[in-house]
Write an enzyme that holds these catalytic residues in place. Structure first.
Site, PDB file in Angstrom:
ATOM      1  N   PRO A 206       0.824  -1.211   0.000  1.00  0.00           N
ATOM      2  CA  PRO A 206       0.000   0.000   0.000  1.00  0.00           C
ATOM      3  C   PRO A 206       0.856   1.258   0.000  1.00  0.00           C
ATOM      4  O   PRO A 206       2.051   1.218   0.352  1.00  0.00           O
ATOM      5  CB  PRO A 206      -0.818  -0.114   1.299  1.00  0.00           C
ATOM      6  CG  PRO A 206      -0.670  -1.536   1.739  1.00  0.00           C
ATOM      7  CD  PRO A 206       0.640  -2.009   1.213  1.00  0.00           C
ATOM      8  N   GLY A 208       2.646   4.515   1.258  1.00  0.00           N
ATOM      9  CA  GLY A 208       3.105   4.977   2.565  1.00  0.00           C
ATOM     10  C   GLY A 208       3.739   3.931   3.436  1.00  0.00           C
ATOM     11  O   GLY A 208       4.061   4.204   4.598  1.00  0.00           O
ATOM     12  N   GLY A 210       6.683   2.425   2.871  1.00  0.00           N
ATOM     13  CA  GLY A 210       8.140   2.540   2.927  1.00  0.00           C
ATOM     14  C   GLY A 210       8.874   1.843   1.807  1.00  0.00           C
ATOM     15  O   GLY A 210      10.039   1.461   1.980  1.00  0.00           O
ATOM     16  N   GLU A 427     -23.319   8.297  20.528  1.00  0.00           N
ATOM     17  CA  GLU A 427     -21.985   7.742  20.802  1.00  0.00           C
ATOM     18  C   GLU A 427     -22.016   6.766  21.970  1.00  0.00           C
ATOM     19  O   GLU A 427     -21.331   5.738  21.943  1.00  0.00           O
ATOM     20  CB  GLU A 427     -20.988   8.871  21.074  1.00  0.00           C
ATOM     21  CG  GLU A 427     -20.781   9.826  19.908  1.00  0.00           C
ATOM     22  CD  GLU A 427     -20.349   9.129  18.638  1.00  0.00           C
ATOM     23  OE1 GLU A 427     -19.721   8.053  18.704  1.00  0.00           O
ATOM     24  OE2 GLU A 427     -20.663   9.659  17.550  1.00  0.00           O
TER      25      GLU A 427
END
Length: 603
Positions: A206, A208, A210, A427
């Protein structure tokens, strides 16, 4: 701060400017230059030259009330004002001057030629050179007309000093790449046993995670020439230039072997060749040349190709077969231990107060990539500066996670009392349904403070450890938790609001995945009814079944969500007193922790 480039003007703008300048020059400059060559004298001088027979040509301009005349050799032009003189015609006739009405040439013929022909041609040549330069820059920089010369950046060592120790959370990928580095340092021990290094290594994962960082670490560790180039740099406006760049890149690499060639975003040139008419011939020629260079008749000695992509399924099979990209190295999202290690690496760049629990932060940042974790640490440092603190605290890191997930707090968003009550019950409904079910992640935090992402509040649940398998019961519990907010609104206010839109979307997605992908339907059993593409870029799902089956899928999705919605409503009805008590507490405090929630619940 990166400077915003000025927008480029179209070429017609420059050509229009040139024409405008030439028109102004002819209208203004030419008459002025002509006037500069005319000498103004008095009328007595004109009479004296006529009497002395020194006039060449004479032009009487009645409208301008002036007389233009030249000397006998036509080398100088004079001008004088007209005076009442009835004998002017006879005087001019006796002087031998030509005054038949012919207009006098007021400029030097050579100067007129230079101004009328040579100067415009020179201006257009200069503009043409300037336009050619601009066109080349737009086509690919100053080397666009270098006819296939590659623009690869060559690093002997990593320019930023990145080593494998600076890359955390990807131990398996580092192990695979460290073997390449070891081979480049000591190829003899591999040749002695007959082993050969893979010609190509494909980093997939994916965005991001590295992949480019790992390539830089390979450059820092290997101490051999490292060529770095993006896949899009091969694609040019001229057909054949990309293939020429590939040839030039591998020629340079073979001259400096052993070396590493890194191609970032290789899917820009490595997509499948589908044979459709009107395809991109330039891209296909570039791909064909890359295939030939990697595994053609000529052996690539000690030239190792590294490539990165987040769309491996779109690559041409001829590119990913053994002999070209022999090894695929997954660079996945880090697990709990990996996230903690990444946080520690990035935390070395900031000042901490010494009381930071990286394990807790890593659990809260479940599913985050390496780039997102770096952003979380940076946001925490920025928050500490805004708060006037000299170091980053645990609260800064936890709040930065919420900033990355849900955005900043909207301090100017003022809810009405009824809206605030609805959000509070919504919530708490999520949290209470989650707490009363088994196999549900513990509640970490509940807040009704609006965020810039559009959320009016949220409930954060944090898993205690790594979770690689999810059971059917856990998925059903998640759907019930997602419907808990709407169930609380219906129970207390006897109505529904738009606040559950995101919950509805997530619950429907989970229910559809259970039926079409995970085989958790009694009717369809273990039949795959949906395919997923671009798994590293969000996962685009498409049904692979008949229309009648799609209708049945929709019916089962609705039935599953309705069942869990009823379950959530039953849990809240049985715990109505706790629902009211916790909602009132949240309404007053606006934000409560998981410990406060469980304390009130267990009284």
């Amino acid at each position: 701060m990166k400077e915003v480039p000025k927008p480029k003007k179209p070429l017609i703008f420059y050509y229009g400017a040139v024409l405008l300048v030439l028109m102004l020059f002819n209208l203004l400059a030419m008459p002025w230059l002509a006037q500069r060559q005319i000498r103004e004298v008095d009328y007595s001088t004109f009479i004296q030259m006529a009497d002395d027979r020194e006039l060449g040509q004479v032009e009487v301009q009645q409208e301008e009330n002036q007389i233009l005349f030249t000397d006998k050799d036509n080398t100088a032009i004079y001008k004088t004002g007209m005076m009442p003189d009835p004998d002017l015609t006879q005087r001019l006739d006796e002087s031998g001057a030509k005054f038949s009405g012919q207009i006098i040439q007021q400029t030097n013929p050579i100067l007129s030629f230079l101004l009328s022909w040579v100067l415009p041609i020179a201006v257009f040549i200069a503009i043409g050179q300037y336009m050619s330069k601009k066109l080349m820059e737009r086509a690919g920089g100053p080397n666009a007309m270098a006819f296939g010369k590659s623009n690869a950046k060559v690093y002997v060592q990593s320019t930023q000093g990145i080593k494998f120790a600076d890359v955390a959370g990807e131990d398996e990928a580092k192990e695979s790449l460290s073997e390449v580095v070891d081979y480049l340092h000591d190829p003899g021990k591999y040749r002695a046993i007959g082993a050969a290094m893979p010609k190509g290594i494909l980093l997939v994962g994916p965005p991001g995670t590295g992949k480019t960082m790992l390539a830089k670490a390979v450059a820092g560790e290997s101490n051999v020439p490292f060529f770095s180039m993006s896949g899009s740099e091969f694609v040019e406006m001229f057909v054949g230039m990309g293939a020429s760049k590939v040839r030039d890149l591998f020629r340079q690499a073979k001259e400096k072997a052993p070396c590493i060639v890194f191609i970032d975003e290789i899917d820009a040139i490595g997509q499948k060749r589908d044979g459709r008419l009107g395809g991109n011939d330039e891209r296909e020629q570039t791909l064909n040349q890359l295939l030939t260079e990697m595994d053609g008749f000529e052996e690539n000695t000690s030239v190792i190709i590294l490539a990165a992509t987040n769309r491996p399924e779109s690559l041409d099979p001829a590119l990913t077969r053994p002999g070209r990209f022999d090894r695929r190295v997954p660079v996945e999202l880090p697990d709990l231990a990996g996230r903690e290690a990444i946080l520690r690496v990035h935390a070395k760049k900031i000042r901490l107060d010494g009381q930071v629990d990286f394990g807790r932060v890593a659990r809260m940042a479940s599913g985050a990539s390496g780039a997102e974790l770096a952003n979380i640490v940076n946001e925490a440092a920025l928050r500490a500066v805004r708060g006037g603190r000299a170091s980053v605290t645990q609260a800064d890191l936890e709040e930065s996670i919420e900033v990355v997930i849900a955005g900043y707090q909207k301090k100017n968003a003022i809810l009405t009392d009824r809206e605030k009550q609805i959000v509070a019950y919504h919530e708490v409904g999520h949290a209470l349904v989650a707490a009363k079910q088994t196999n549900s992640a513990p509640v970490q935090k509940i807040t009704i403070v609006p965020r810039t992402s559009g959320a009016l509040g949220y409930t954060m649940q944090v898993e205690e450890g790594n979770h690689y398998l999810v059971s059917q019961e856990e998925l059903e519990n998640k759907i019930a938790t997602l419907t808990g907010g709407r169930a609380a609104e219906e129970l207390v206010f006897r109505s529904a609001s738009t606040g559950a839109s995101n919950d509805i979307e997530q619950a429907t997605k989970l229910a559809r995945g259970m039926i079409t992908r995970y085989g958790m339907s009694e009717d369809f059993d273990m039949v795959a009814l949906e395919t997923v593409t671009n798994q590293y870029l969000g996962g685009d799902a498409s049904l692979a079944c008949s229309a009648d089956t799609q209708t049945e899928i929709d019916r089962q999705v609705v039935a599953l969500v309705k069942k869990q919605h009823a379950k959530a409503a039953r849990i809240l009805t049985e715990n109505r007193e706790k629902l009211d008590e916790i909602a009132r507490y949240l309404y007053e405090k606006e934000t409560i922790t998981g410990e406060e929630f469980m304390e009130i619940l267990n009284r």
